[in-house]
Write a protein that holds these residues in place. Structure first.
Motif, PDB file in Angstrom:
ATOM      1  N   LEU A 112     -35.318 -16.864  -5.329  1.00  0.00           N
ATOM      2  CA  LEU A 112     -34.395 -18.177  -5.190  1.00  0.00           C
ATOM      3  C   LEU A 112     -33.538 -18.242  -6.396  1.00  0.00           C
ATOM      4  CD1 LEU A 112     -33.738 -20.772  -3.620  1.00  0.00           C
ATOM      5  CD2 LEU A 112     -35.681 -21.782  -4.993  1.00  0.00           C
ATOM      6  N   MET A 113     -33.992 -18.224  -7.498  1.00  0.00           N
ATOM      7  CA  MET A 113     -32.687 -18.201  -8.732  1.00  0.00           C
ATOM      8  C   MET A 113     -31.776 -17.142  -8.451  1.00  0.00           C
ATOM      9  SD  MET A 113     -35.145 -19.259 -11.936  1.00  0.00           S
ATOM     10  CE  MET A 113     -36.644 -18.266 -11.538  1.00  0.00           C
ATOM     11  N   LEU A 116     -29.204 -18.339  -5.870  1.00  0.00           N
ATOM     12  CA  LEU A 116     -28.326 -19.207  -6.368  1.00  0.00           C
ATOM     13  C   LEU A 116     -27.522 -19.015  -7.373  1.00  0.00           C
ATOM     14  CD1 LEU A 116     -31.082 -22.261  -6.704  1.00  0.00           C
ATOM     15  CD2 LEU A 116     -29.236 -21.989  -4.901  1.00  0.00           C
ATOM     16  N   ALA A 117     -27.700 -17.955  -8.171  1.00  0.00           N
ATOM     17  CA  ALA A 117     -26.855 -17.596  -9.297  1.00  0.00           C
ATOM     18  C   ALA A 117     -25.921 -16.517  -9.054  1.00  0.00           C
ATOM     19  CB  ALA A 117     -27.484 -17.202 -10.611  1.00  0.00           C
ATOM     20  N   THR A 239     -22.144 -13.007 -12.176  1.00  0.00           N
ATOM     21  CA  THR A 239     -22.740 -14.157 -11.574  1.00  0.00           C
ATOM     22  C   THR A 239     -21.785 -15.131 -11.474  1.00  0.00           C
ATOM     23  OG1 THR A 239     -23.192 -15.150 -13.718  1.00  0.00           O
ATOM     24  CG2 THR A 239     -24.863 -13.495 -13.212  1.00  0.00           C
ATOM     25  N   ARG A 240     -22.145 -16.384 -10.730  1.00  0.00           N
ATOM     26  CA  ARG A 240     -21.337 -17.346 -10.486  1.00  0.00           C
ATOM     27  C   ARG A 240     -20.992 -17.929 -11.698  1.00  0.00           C
ATOM     28  NH1 ARG A 240     -23.834 -20.700  -4.963  1.00  0.00           N
ATOM     29  NH2 ARG A 240     -23.613 -18.853  -3.860  1.00  0.00           N
ATOM     30  N   LEU A 243     -23.592 -19.437 -14.364  1.00  0.00           N
ATOM     31  CA  LEU A 243     -25.306 -19.200 -14.278  1.00  0.00           C
ATOM     32  C   LEU A 243     -25.603 -17.985 -14.641  1.00  0.00           C
ATOM     33  CD1 LEU A 243     -25.050 -21.058 -10.584  1.00  0.00           C
ATOM     34  CD2 LEU A 243     -25.993 -21.828 -12.698  1.00  0.00           C
TER      35      LEU A 243
END
Length: 284
Positions: A112-113, A116-117, A239-240, A243
């Protein structure tokens, strides 16, 4: 990301089916590169079904590698051990302890992390040196597998696991470097084919004998850490914005959770039913 998770489901389920089939055939020479063992296992319907799931997972893996960074796909593939654990608990009556269920949750949290990143895949195309290096690593995996056949069971399992994971890692990177299957001048194409074949041969031999936990831990490390580094350093995976810390944490958490579940890299086949003792003859 959906394709990455789909590949994990396919590979994780295939592991359970192939585990039972591999353990039901003669181990043969015990060599790390034992093609005859692969042929014997392929006579089992469970192994053939597992191969079909592997093929579907490979297609999903290719799609994923074309859209998200390698470190995301590698962590998702390592998470296939969580799928294996859950499937084994349902189909093979394998009991999961509370710690192992917690490890499944940890893997999901790490993914999940990462989801998101993660940013888009890098735009780097690699170099001829990288392509030739991948081909050399794939050939080295075959050589290491042949040498590992003569080692004691403990070191043998670790070496075969690391070798297998490295072979699959070569596949992950090569997919990003191959634009056409008809470009026969691209060394990355041959690295992809040789790395996949070498990884599969070593994995089959590792599943047939030795410590499952050690072999699978080596597999997870081999197919995640190296390809992730190559993706970031040479292919421009990022990454974003802001993040990076979340991506690093998610990667570490997902891999750690997978290592905690490494005994499910090849669960044991269920024990055979006990033979019933015939009733005693009646007294004269």
């Amino acid at each position: 990301m959906i394709c990455s998770l789909g590949a994990a489901v396919c590979f994780g389920t295939a592991s359970v089916l192939q585990a039972v089939a591999t353990r039901s055939v003669e181990p043969g020479s015990g060599s790390g590169v034992d093609a005859a063992l692969l042929l014997r296992a392929a006579r089992q319907w469970r192994y053939v079904l597992g191969l079909g799931l592997d093929a579907a997972g490979f297609v999903l893996q290719i799609v994923a590698l074309r859209h998200v960074p390698i470190y995301v796909v590698g962590a998702a593939l390592a998470a296939s051990l969580a799928v294996t654990a859950v499937v084994a608990s349902r189909l093979m009556a394998v009991r999961l302890s509370r710690a192992e269920w917690a490890a499944v949750g940890v893997v999901c949290a790490g993914l999940l992390m990462l989801g998101l990143a993660a940013g888009k895949e890098g735009t780097g195309t690699g170099s001829l040196a990288l392509e030739l290096g991948l081909l050399g690593v794939a050939a080295l995996v075959l050589l290491v597998g042949a040498v590992a056949g003569g080692l004691p069971d403990g070191p043998r399992a670790l070496v075969l696991g690391l070798g297998s994971g490295t072979g699959f890692g070569v596949v992950e990177v090569s997919v990003r470097l191959v634009d056409s299957l008809w470009d026969v001048t691209n060394p990355a194409l041959y690295a992809l084919l040789l790395g996949g074949a070498a990884g599969f041969l070593l994995l089959t031999s590792a599943l047939a004998r030795g410590s499952v936990t050690v072999a699978t831990a080596g597999l997870v490390l081999g197919e995640t850490v190296g390809p992730a580094v190559v993706g970031v350093v040479w292919l421009g995976d990022r990454t974003r914005e802001g993040l990076t810390w979340l991506a690093v944490t998610g990667f570490a958490v997902a891999v750690a959770g997978s290592l905690a579940l490494s005994r499910f890299g090849e669960p044991e086949a269920p024990p055979a039913p006990r033979a019933q003792t015939p009733p005693a003859p009646p007294p004269p």
